[in-house]
Write an enzyme that holds these catalytic residues in place. Structure first.
Site, mmCIF file in Angstrom:
data_model
loop_
_atom_site.group_PDB
_atom_site.id
_atom_site.type_symbol
_atom_site.label_atom_id
_atom_site.label_comp_id
_atom_site.label_asym_id
_atom_site.label_seq_id
_atom_site.Cartn_x
_atom_site.Cartn_y
_atom_site.Cartn_z
ATOM 1 N N ASP A 37 25.906 48.736 -23.364
ATOM 2 C CA ASP A 37 24.478 48.399 -23.884
ATOM 3 C C ASP A 37 24.077 47.022 -24.099
ATOM 4 O OD1 ASP A 37 25.901 49.333 -25.979
ATOM 5 O OD2 ASP A 37 24.552 50.414 -26.751
ATOM 6 N N HIS A 246 36.282 23.033 -10.564
ATOM 7 C CA HIS A 246 35.993 24.041 -11.593
ATOM 8 C C HIS A 246 36.571 24.989 -12.827
ATOM 9 C CE1 HIS A 246 32.425 24.004 -8.811
ATOM 10 N NE2 HIS A 246 32.620 23.025 -9.601
ATOM 11 N N ASP A 263 33.065 17.921 -18.248
ATOM 12 C CA ASP A 263 32.329 17.806 -17.540
ATOM 13 C C ASP A 263 31.193 19.005 -18.159
ATOM 14 O OD1 ASP A 263 29.985 18.913 -15.749
ATOM 15 O OD2 ASP A 263 31.284 18.536 -13.472
ATOM 16 N N ASP A 274 24.213 17.700 -16.719
ATOM 17 C CA ASP A 274 24.545 17.381 -16.223
ATOM 18 C C ASP A 274 25.859 16.300 -16.336
ATOM 19 O OD1 ASP A 274 27.244 17.966 -14.389
ATOM 20 O OD2 ASP A 274 26.104 18.872 -12.025
ATOM 21 N N HIS A 357 34.927 15.896 -2.593
ATOM 22 C CA HIS A 357 33.208 16.577 -3.575
ATOM 23 C C HIS A 357 31.998 15.870 -2.968
ATOM 24 C CE1 HIS A 357 33.538 14.957 -6.667
ATOM 25 N NE2 HIS A 357 34.273 15.346 -7.456
ATOM 26 N N HIS A 361 23.835 15.509 -6.625
ATOM 27 C CA HIS A 361 23.096 16.850 -5.872
ATOM 28 C C HIS A 361 21.731 16.421 -6.420
ATOM 29 C CE1 HIS A 361 24.564 18.958 -9.540
ATOM 30 N NE2 HIS A 361 25.587 18.206 -9.970
ATOM 31 N N HIS A 368 21.833 22.986 -9.595
ATOM 32 C CA HIS A 368 22.278 22.767 -8.625
ATOM 33 C C HIS A 368 20.897 22.577 -8.130
ATOM 34 C CE1 HIS A 368 26.508 23.208 -8.051
ATOM 35 N NE2 HIS A 368 26.173 22.070 -8.516
ATOM 36 N N GLU A 408 28.422 11.333 -9.158
ATOM 37 C CA GLU A 408 29.702 11.884 -9.211
ATOM 38 C C GLU A 408 30.953 11.587 -8.947
ATOM 39 O OE1 GLU A 408 29.863 16.622 -9.890
ATOM 40 O OE2 GLU A 408 27.611 15.836 -9.491
ATOM 41 N N TYR A 412 41.457 12.701 -8.198
ATOM 42 C CA TYR A 412 42.096 13.900 -8.135
ATOM 43 C C TYR A 412 43.311 13.502 -7.440
ATOM 44 C CZ TYR A 412 37.380 14.994 -9.328
ATOM 45 O OH TYR A 412 36.055 15.420 -9.744
ATOM 46 N N ARG A 429 36.957 11.769 -13.511
ATOM 47 C CA ARG A 429 35.415 11.673 -12.988
ATOM 48 C C ARG A 429 34.603 11.482 -13.069
ATOM 49 N NH1 ARG A 429 35.403 17.181 -11.231
ATOM 50 N NH2 ARG A 429 33.876 17.973 -12.531
ATOM 51 N N GLU A 431 30.413 11.974 -14.048
ATOM 52 C CA GLU A 431 28.962 12.115 -13.689
ATOM 53 C C GLU A 431 28.110 11.404 -14.370
ATOM 54 O OE1 GLU A 431 29.318 16.368 -13.717
ATOM 55 O OE2 GLU A 431 26.825 16.474 -11.874
#
Ligand code: GLY
Ligand code: MN
Ligand code: MN
Length: 461
Positions: A37, A246, A263, A274, A357, A361, A368, A408, A412, A429, A431
């Site tokens: 609940d 991710h 990130d 972001d 990637h 975006h 996104h 971004e 890797y 990375r 960004e």
């Protein structure tokens, strides 16, 4: 609850008229149970919130092409309000939200057949997995049941998504102010995380830090500054975890000498930020880390340079890929012998071994965000796909002032034959969030430094 929401509804009504008219129905998000609940924290549907600024669950907005609009919301409920807080209620909603009429959500089944009668079309956002479609079916049947009185249901059901997506793609000044604030808070959170790591490793050079401890610093700063929380699950990746795109902050321990990739961005008053930074745990990049890091910085610089009106959205990716691919050749990640020239590498997409990637975006209410990436008014063209086939697609869309994009690029490096060992397990990375201005772009997330020297200086300080 203000003039801006009224103006957005008026704009949507104008667009509905231009598309032949009809009745638009937009519901907020359903509540979701987390366990037994206990519910997940409620977040209103982005489209609904954009049009109303109303953040209670169980609410529906109905807008006619002539501009008439009605809101359906929860009734006042003194006992429930003791548990879950004050409800606006239909009586106060009319003035508070500036709608023409407000009624109990319980009136929906009675009122909607009346509103749908004689409308040329009904517009809803397709594919949102809500219950609206089922409800709509019942309302349409109810209109048809009155056909002997001359009532007639709409003859077409149309997708409202593209219209709202397009409106949200262009951010007005008030939205940009919120996005700047979101980005500033997130930047402060990244700075806090860097300083936290630097202090810990200064005190205990042989120590370790769990990713979740670093995540806690981010959350602290988000909430301390009034953000709702993270706009998406925070990625805190120690060392090799950075090669998992991710990866969520977990129990892995960060050690001196490793890189930490974060990130993370907050949501502030409905708008996302972001940001990604990759910094050395103990404050100094090693030689191989620094070599790759500087390539990613240069790739981002190249992407920034083409983020301006008139350039296509995809140009930032092409610009970043060219710099990254050249860097792969310079460092020996790829070799001329095995992979050919820079142009061969780009054409065959061999760079995808280390950069798999896209470079950015749309950013807005959703991380996104909504908006078409393609220019559908321009003729489609054919090009090879990565699998050896051909794809037909429209050209990428040109940037215009008021759009917000992320930039971004990354690298890797997973261990593999022929890949120099000194780079193994390094994931980087960077960004930033860029508002397209009339002459170029404004990076709204630079409250946290990007250049290696500046990050090292921050962590020393
Ligand atoms: N944080 C998700 C992304 O960068 O797209
Ligand atoms: Mn992003
Ligand atoms: Mn991100």
């Amino acid at each position: 609850m203000s003039a801006v929401h009224r103006e957005r509804r008026a704009e949507l009504a104008r667009r509905l008229r231009a598309a032949g008219g009809g009745l638009a129905i937009v519901s907020t998000a359903p509540e979701a149970m987390r366990s037994r609940d206990s519910e997940y924290p409620f977040r209103p549907d982005s489209h609904f919130h954009h049009l109303t600024g109303f953040d209670e669950p169980e609410a529906t907005l109905v807008l006619r092409a002539d501009g008439h609009c009605e809101l359906f919301c929860r009734d006042k409920h003194p006992e429930q309000e003791v548990w879950t807080g004050v409800r606006l209620g239909p009586e106060a909603a009319r003035d508070a939200l500036g709608v023409d009429a407000a009624s109990s959500i319980a009136q929906l089944d009675q009122r909607l057949p009346e509103l749908l009668n004689q409308q040329p079309a009904v517009w809803t956002v397709f594919g949102t997995r809500g219950t609206l479609d089922e409800q709509l079916d019942g309302w349409l049947a109810a209109v048809r049941e009155q056909s002997h009185f001359g009532h007639a249901p709409p003859v077409s059901h149309r997708d409202l998504a593209a219209m709202l997506d397009e409106m949200r793609l262009f951010k007005a000044a008030d939205e940009l102010a919120l996005m700047r604030r979101a980005a500033a808070i997130s930047a402060a959170a990244h700075v806090r995380a860097m300083r936290f790591c630097a202090a810990r490793f200064r005190a205990e050079p042989a120590g370790e830090l769990a990713e979740y401890e670093i995540e806690a610093e981010l959350l602290h700063e988000f909430r301390r500054q009034g953000a709702a929380g993270p706009a998406y699950p925070s990625i805190v990746a120690a060392g090799a975890n950075a090669c998992v795109l991710h990866h969520s902050a977990g129990p892995t321990r960060l050690r001196a000498g490793e890189l930490c990739l974060i990130d993370a961005g907050c949501e502030f008053d409905g708008y996302a930020s972001d940001i990604t930074r990759t910094f050395p745990a103990s404050g100094r990049y090693s030689a191989p880390q620094r070599e790759l890091y500087d390539i990613v910085v240069a790739a981002q610089d190249a992407a920034v340079a083409v983020t301006r009106p008139g350039e296509r959205h995809r140009e930032a990716h092409h610009a970043a890929v060219r710099v990254l691919a050249q860097g792969m050749l310079d460092t020996g990640l790829l070799s001329h012998d095995r992979h050919g020239t820079l142009d061969d590498i780009i054409e065959r997409a061999s760079y995808r071994q280390f950069y798999m990637h896209g470079t950015g975006h749309w950013l807005g209410r959703d991380v996104h965000d909504t908006g078409d990436y393609l220019s559908r008014d321009e003729a489609p063209f054919e090009q090879p796909d990565y699998l050896g086939g051909r794809v037909v697609k429209h050209p990428s869309r040109k940037l215009e002032p008021g759009m917000v994009v992320t930039l971004e690029p990354g690298l890797y490096v997973r261990p593999a034959e022929g890949v120099p060992e000194r780079y193994w397990h390094i994931g980087i990375r960077i960004e930033d969030d860029a508002v397209v201005t009339p002459t170029g772009c404004e990076l709204i997330s630079r409250g946290v430094p990007v250049r290696a020297d500046e990050i090292e200086a921050l962590m020393r300080g």
